[in-house]
Motif scaffolding. Structure first.
Motif, PDB file in Angstrom:
ATOM      1  N   ALA A   1      53.508  32.628  12.196  1.00 46.16           N
ATOM      2  CA  ALA A   1      54.264  31.373  12.175  1.00 46.16           C
ATOM      3  C   ALA A   1      55.089  31.168  13.434  1.00 46.16           C
ATOM      4  N   ARG A   2      55.659  32.220  13.989  1.00 45.57           N
ATOM      5  CA  ARG A   2      56.491  32.053  15.185  1.00 45.57           C
ATOM      6  C   ARG A   2      55.701  31.444  16.338  1.00 45.57           C
ATOM      7  N   GLN A   3      54.392  31.652  16.346  1.00 50.79           N
ATOM      8  CA  GLN A   3      53.559  31.157  17.441  1.00 50.79           C
ATOM      9  C   GLN A   3      53.013  29.752  17.209  1.00 50.79           C
ATOM     10  N   ILE A   4      52.862  29.345  15.950  1.00 51.53           N
ATOM     11  CA  ILE A   4      52.143  28.093  15.676  1.00 51.53           C
ATOM     12  C   ILE A   4      52.968  27.032  14.967  1.00 51.53           C
ATOM     13  N   ASP A   5      54.134  27.398  14.429  1.00 46.12           N
ATOM     14  CA  ASP A   5      54.956  26.447  13.684  1.00 46.12           C
ATOM     15  C   ASP A   5      56.134  26.019  14.550  1.00 46.12           C
ATOM     16  N   ALA A   6      56.113  24.779  15.011  1.00 46.21           N
ATOM     17  CA  ALA A   6      57.158  24.279  15.912  1.00 46.21           C
ATOM     18  C   ALA A   6      58.536  24.299  15.263  1.00 46.21           C
ATOM     19  N   LYS A   7      58.606  24.337  13.940  1.00 44.06           N
ATOM     20  CA  LYS A   7      59.893  24.350  13.240  1.00 44.06           C
ATOM     21  C   LYS A   7      60.406  25.775  12.989  1.00 44.06           C
TER      22      LYS A   7
ATOM     23  N   VAL B   1      45.192  26.547  12.422  1.00 44.45           N
ATOM     24  CA  VAL B   1      45.766  27.195  11.243  1.00 44.45           C
ATOM     25  C   VAL B   1      46.698  26.222  10.519  1.00 44.45           C
ATOM     26  N   LYS B   2      46.337  25.853   9.282  1.00 43.37           N
ATOM     27  CA  LYS B   2      47.168  24.941   8.494  1.00 43.37           C
ATOM     28  C   LYS B   2      48.358  25.650   7.874  1.00 43.37           C
ATOM     29  N   SER B   3      48.113  26.868   7.361  1.00 41.23           N
ATOM     30  CA  SER B   3      49.215  27.575   6.713  1.00 41.23           C
ATOM     31  C   SER B   3      48.915  29.059   6.639  1.00 41.23           C
ATOM     32  N   VAL B   4      49.986  29.850   6.629  1.00 40.22           N
ATOM     33  CA  VAL B   4      49.916  31.292   6.394  1.00 40.22           C
ATOM     34  C   VAL B   4      50.928  31.587   5.299  1.00 40.22           C
TER      35      VAL B   4
ATOM     36  N   GLU C   1      44.997  29.500   5.581  1.00 40.66           N
ATOM     37  CA  GLU C   1      44.181  28.300   5.414  1.00 40.66           C
ATOM     38  C   GLU C   1      43.962  27.644   6.770  1.00 40.66           C
ATOM     39  N   LEU C   2      42.702  27.332   7.060  1.00 42.56           N
ATOM     40  CA  LEU C   2      42.325  26.710   8.325  1.00 42.56           C
ATOM     41  C   LEU C   2      42.053  25.227   8.128  1.00 42.56           C
ATOM     42  N   ALA C   3      42.201  24.470   9.210  1.00 44.19           N
ATOM     43  CA  ALA C   3      41.914  23.040   9.164  1.00 44.19           C
ATOM     44  C   ALA C   3      40.420  22.766   9.132  1.00 44.19           C
ATOM     45  N   ARG C   4      39.642  23.754   9.551  1.00 43.37           N
ATOM     46  CA  ARG C   4      38.183  23.588   9.628  1.00 43.37           C
ATOM     47  C   ARG C   4      37.558  24.975   9.606  1.00 43.37           C
TER      48      ARG C   4
END
Length: 524
Positions: free
Chosen positions: A112-118, A141-144, A155-158
């Motif tokens: 999350a630290r790498q992909i979640d802007a929040k 990556v939609k969610s971890v 969960e991936l977007a595709r």
């Protein structure tokens, strides 16, 4: 007397410790590999200190379970469920005492630290998250989610065919969320990169820049304590110096000896030379945002003026082959219908004339100081290019920079042309093409050519979404044709990887990725 006896006991313990000393080529840029991409940094961080959910068996591209003991993929190819090992211990250090073993929260934090802007850690590094940006993980990556303490759902977007191999890469090493909370509360988030804590085979002890990095074996390593007690990286940028130190017994391993010294090493009864084909391409990245390199005719001319065979002979002593594609023949989907272009000075001059540059132009070619795994002599390579390109009127100024500075400024797009190499991180063609040529990788800095073609991007996206390797192969061949036509790189060579060791060293393996993992190594 008691003090004397204690001192003698300490000396005896030190002498009996199984210590491996490696003469390596550069100091690590830091110890949080998510921020960097130099192999010398990976050796010192992700390979020594950390683990991933899955990993590559040393010396191969074979995926094996690591922090995850098993996993499942949903029928639609978009959801991975990883089941974590029980009782995996983090390092205990003077700066952190873990109160619990690895849990799903650590995996969530590390992604999350790498992909979640929040996420509170997302904006912490000024330079950004190198690989996550280059590989577009924020969009993929939609969610971890921590399903429970030992289960993680991603969960991936595709559908993403190379995803499991991507997870084995160093930038997705799993760090301690508990340590992150401690650092955040103390206002010392930068220490994640300076005072590392992982689950890996070695525990970080100290680092003196441009001199030495020291580690102890991790006594609680989940695969069992390694044979070594201590690991030392002794920084020696010059390959000749590394070899002399190896011969003198100051080092047990000397990384990346010059090919011209290979016969000397083979004939030395105390040494051993280990070699293997690398998934590596050396190249000159041409910044298409700088005129006149924005004109593909100019880029094509530089490629046609280059005598790759001479570079392979003179610099690599024949331990490399001329390159034409962005990755070597050992990588599946290599387009064997298009070999390296032969030098054609007349055609190169015609292209420059058509581009309005019949009298040539000037550019700066950046090279690293010292030598590394992929180029035993950057200066000699640059001088050969300088001579080749002068024959079509191109005046080259060679600029030498410390390697970390070169990478930082190249990522920022300050260069005209940079001499670099790319080693595969995961054995998948996408790892050569997306980080180096995708439009999104320009902002992340890994696309050093700063080249962007939407039709090229579309081929990569289609290839990633299908699990059919035959279809992926065909799509990657089409992508290589677009690359050759637009010439964002001047590909130079496909080098052979080599490591010199004392014959005391056992179980050392040469990695196709150009990395060095010492977890199975011992000294006799």
């Amino acid at each position: 007397m008691r003090l004397l006896l204690a001192a003698l006991a300490l000396v005896a313990a030190s002498a009996s410790a199984r210590t491996l000393t490696v003469c390596t080529e550069a100091s690590p840029d830091g110890f949080d590999y998510s921020l960097f991409h130099a192999n010398s940094t990976a050796d010192a961080s992700s390979e020594a200190l950390y683990n991933r959910l899955v990993e590559f068996e040393p010396g191969t591209t074979k995926l094996v379970p690591a922090l995850a003991e098993r996993w499942e993929l949903s029928a639609d190819g978009k959801t991975y469920t990883f089941h974590l090992r029980a009782g995996v211990a983090f390092h205990t250090t003077p700066w952190f005492k873990p109160t619990r073993p690895l849990t799903a929260d650590d995996v969530v934090y590390s992604f999350a630290r790498q992909i979640d802007a929040k996420h509170p850690w997302h904006g912490q590094p000024r330079q950004g998250w190198y690989y996550a940006a280059a590989m577009q993980f924020g969009q993929l990556v939609k969610s971890v989610t921590a399903v429970d303490a030992r289960t993680v759902r991603i969960e991936l977007a595709r559908p993403e065919a190379p995803f499991l191999a991507d997870v084995a890469m160093g930038f997705l090493s799993v760090l301690s969320a508990e340590y992150a909370q401690q650092l955040q509360a103390a206002g010392h988030m930068e220490d994640m990169n300076l005072k590392p804590v992982g689950t890996g085979p070695f525990v970080f002890r100290s680092h003196v820049k441009d001199a030495v990095v020291r580690y102890d074996a991790h006594p609680g390593y989940f695969r069992g304590k390694v044979a070594l007690d201590k690991l030392i990286f002794s920084i020696s940028p010059d390959p000749a110096t590394r070899l002399q130190r190896l011969k003198a017994g100051e080092c047990d391993i000397g990384l990346y000896p010059m090919p011209q010294a290979w016969d000397e090493i083979r004939s030395d009864g105390k040494l051993r030379l280990l070699t293997g084909p690398g998934l590596v391409t050396t190249f000159v990245g041409l910044n298409v945002e700088h005129k006149p390199l924005d004109d593909r005719r100019v880029r094509q001319a530089l490629g046609l003026a280059t005598d790759r065979a001479s570079i392979a002979r003179a610099v690599y002593g024949g331990a490399a082959s001329p390159a034409g594609n962005p990755y070597p023949p050992s990588q599946w989907s290599y387009d064997d219908k298009a070999g390296p272009a032969l030098q054609d000075l007349a055609k190169a001059r015609e292209l420059l004339k058509a581009a309005g540059l019949a009298n040539g132009f000037a550019l700066k070619l950046w090279i690293r100081a010292g030598a590394g795994a992929t180029n035993p002599n950057p200066r000699a390579t640059a001088e050969l290019l300088q001579a080749d390109w002068a024959r079509i009127g191109v005046k080259v100024e060679i600029v030498t920079l410390e390697f970390g500075e070169l990478l930082k400024r190249t990522r920022a797009g300050e260069h005209d042309a940079t001499l670099l190499a790319w080693a595969s991180d995961n054995g998948d063609p996408d790892n050569f093409l997306t980080p180096n040529f995708a439009c999104a990788a320009v902002a992340g800095g890994s696309n050093v050519a700063r080249w962007c073609r939407k039709d090229f991007d579309a081929l990569l996206a289609e290839a990633r979404e299908t699990a059919d390797q035959g279809k992926r192969d065909a799509l990657y061949r089409r992508a290589q044709a677009l690359y050759r036509d637009d010439a964002p790189w001047v590909p130079l060579t496909y080098p052979t990887t080599a490591v010199a060791t004392s014959k005391r060293v056992v179980n050392m393996k040469v990695s196709p990725f150009g990395l060095n993992n010492y977890s199975a190594v011992d000294v006799k």
